[in-house]
Design an enzyme around this catalytic site. Structure first.
Site, short mmCIF file in Angstrom:
data_model
loop_
_atom_site.label_atom_id
_atom_site.label_comp_id
_atom_site.label_asym_id
_atom_site.label_seq_id
_atom_site.Cartn_x
_atom_site.Cartn_y
_atom_site.Cartn_z
N TYR A 1 -16.13 51.73 81.73
CA TYR A 1 -15.76 50.57 80.91
C TYR A 1 -15.18 49.46 81.79
O TYR A 1 -13.97 49.35 81.94
CB TYR A 1 -14.73 51.03 79.86
CG TYR A 1 -14.25 49.98 78.88
CD1 TYR A 1 -15.15 49.22 78.13
CD2 TYR A 1 -12.89 49.77 78.66
CE1 TYR A 1 -14.71 48.29 77.21
CE2 TYR A 1 -12.44 48.84 77.75
CZ TYR A 1 -13.35 48.09 77.03
OH TYR A 1 -12.90 47.16 76.11
N ARG B 1 -15.95 41.42 79.82
CA ARG B 1 -15.81 42.48 78.82
C ARG B 1 -15.10 41.98 77.56
O ARG B 1 -14.27 41.10 77.62
CB ARG B 1 -14.99 43.63 79.45
CG ARG B 1 -15.01 44.93 78.71
CD ARG B 1 -14.21 45.97 79.47
NE ARG B 1 -12.77 45.74 79.40
CZ ARG B 1 -11.87 46.37 80.15
NH1 ARG B 1 -12.26 47.26 81.06
NH2 ARG B 1 -10.58 46.12 80.02
N ASP B 2 -15.45 42.59 76.42
CA ASP B 2 -14.84 42.28 75.13
C ASP B 2 -14.98 40.80 74.80
O ASP B 2 -14.02 40.11 74.48
CB ASP B 2 -13.37 42.71 75.13
CG ASP B 2 -12.83 42.94 73.72
OD1 ASP B 2 -13.63 43.08 72.79
OD2 ASP B 2 -11.61 42.98 73.56
N SER C 1 -9.17 43.53 74.93
CA SER C 1 -9.44 44.48 76.02
C SER C 1 -10.22 43.82 77.16
O SER C 1 -11.04 44.45 77.81
CB SER C 1 -10.21 45.69 75.47
OG SER C 1 -9.45 46.38 74.51
N ASP D 1 -18.48 48.71 72.95
CA ASP D 1 -18.53 47.39 72.32
C ASP D 1 -19.57 46.44 72.90
O ASP D 1 -19.93 45.47 72.24
CB ASP D 1 -17.18 46.67 72.41
CG ASP D 1 -16.21 47.09 71.33
OD1 ASP D 1 -16.56 47.96 70.53
OD2 ASP D 1 -15.09 46.57 71.32
N ASP E 1 -4.07 49.57 70.58
CA ASP E 1 -5.27 48.75 70.52
C ASP E 1 -4.99 47.30 70.91
O ASP E 1 -5.91 46.54 71.16
CB ASP E 1 -5.86 48.76 69.11
CG ASP E 1 -6.34 50.13 68.69
OD1 ASP E 1 -6.92 50.83 69.53
OD2 ASP E 1 -6.14 50.50 67.52
#
Length: 380
Positions: free
Chosen positions: A114, A119-120, A126, A167, A345
């Site tokens: 990941y 990212r995200d 994240s 994701d 989270d």
């Protein structure tokens, strides 16, 4: 990890699948890699739960303290989310070898790869360390994926179930209207294809992230998701290089819903078992293997959410059913705990939540209190 707040608007479409093409595969590839193996218990995560157990003892709550000890003995995946966390693989291998020597039963280690650049892209809670504007894709390949692959390839005495980039591809199915996601799309595809190429080893079993039923499980989204997955696997050169797909990573959906929530009314994917069954024929149409693992590290209690778009430190929630291969769905390899329960989270949801990834002990205590009996009477 989150669901786009726009997804519920996609509920009313209707797509009828044509007869799926048979997936061309050999028998060895169709063996469930979890069968006959022990899922790895991560001592690093178990150590974090010592704080939870001590908190219960400080309240003279010996019942939940004892439950916490059982949770500490439950398998969970190891996340590798930064270049500096590649050492997590070494630590897991050392611990798994020790456990394997004691039990003489082959271990399967769950890992999460990941660290994509950008990212995200649609939420940012994240967001990672790499940017495509700063040579992130090349760094991802050379400094992250390549050493990751070398470490697991060298541990031939162990098996690995590797989750690829939670994701990421789901954002390319539903969120290309977000400029950052649109720009990230070719980077995501090339990065994941490269990871698939590098992780071709007999002891490695790859599962591409397929979000969850509340995100991609709508009738309109199912064929689009399968086509996106197919495009990436074709970029990797050979679609038989993956074992299958993982759903519900870091989310809260039950595998088998005891109560069907009102917000699932227009979806055939009202729980993760139904989502896997709904997605499977579209994957087969694209020539992809319809095998799944499902994250049940956390499950929201009935009535906890008003919509699927609630994804952050949902309360009330509990640890989900214990990891197992005994599932009543022929396309599902195993229930697993991908998300380490107790890690936040983000600064949202339950009051007092810290930044994403930081330990949130009040939340961990709630997960223990609401865990189902299977966690304390685990079966493989």
């Amino acid at each position: 990890m989150r669901t786009s707040s726009l997804l519920t608007a996609l509920a009313t479409g209707s797509v009828v699948a044509a007869a799926p093409k048979p997936w061309s595969h050999n028998a060895a590839r169709d063996v469930n890699p979890f069968e006959g193996k022990t899922q790895f218990v991560n001592p690093a995560w178990a150590a974090k739960l010592d704080q939870t157990r001590q908190a219960f003892l400080a309240k003279n709550d010996t019942v939940n303290a004892a439950k916490t000890e059982k949770v500490q003995q439950t398998s969970s995946f190891v996340w590798v989310s930064r270049i500096s966390e590649l050492s997590n693989i070494d630590n897991a291998i050392a611990a798994a070898r020790k456990a394997q020597k004691g039990s003489r039963k082959r271990q399967i280690i769950g890992l999460v790869l990941y660290n994509l650049p950008d990212r995200d892209c649609s939420a940012g809670e994240s967001a990672g360390e790499l940017s495509s504007e700063k040579n992130g894709l090349e760094i991802y390949k050379s400094d992250f994926v390549t050493p990751f692959a070398e470490k697991v390839a060298a541990a031939k005495d162990l098996d690995f179930a590797i989750v690829l980039e939670p994701d990421s591809l789901a954002n390319l199915v539903t969120n290309l209207g977000v400029e950052f996601c649109a720009n990230a799309a070719p980077v995501y595809r090339e990065g994941i294809a490269y990871a698939i190429q590098k992780l071709q080893h007999p002891n490695v079993h790859l599962y591409i992230d397929a979000a969850h039923g509340g995100w991609l499980g709508w009738n309109d989204n199912l064929p689009l998701a399968a086509k996106e997955f197919s495009e990436v696997t074709r970029l990797a050169g050979n679609h038989t290089k993956i074992r299958g797909f993982v759903t519900n990573v870091s989310n809260y959906n039950p595998f088998n819903a005891v109560v069907r929530e009102n917000f699932t009314e227009w979806s055939n994917s009202w729980d993760e078992s139904h989502y896997a069954s709904s997605l499977a024929p579209f994957l087969e149409q694209e020539g992809l293997p319809a095998h799944f693992i499902v994250d049940q590290g956390r499950v929201a209690l009935p009535g906890a959410r008003e919509e699927w778009g609630e994804w952050c430190n949902v309360e009330p929630a509990g640890f989900g059913p214990a990891p197992t291969t005994r599932v009543n769905n022929t396309v599902v390899d195993a229930l697993v705990w991908v998300k380490p329960g107790g890690e936040s989270d983000g600064q949202c949801g339950m009051a007092g939540a810290p930044r994403a990834g930081q330990w949130f002990d009040e939340y961990a205590q709630m997960l223990v209190k609401n865990a189902p009996p299977s966690v304390f009477n685990k079966r493989s």
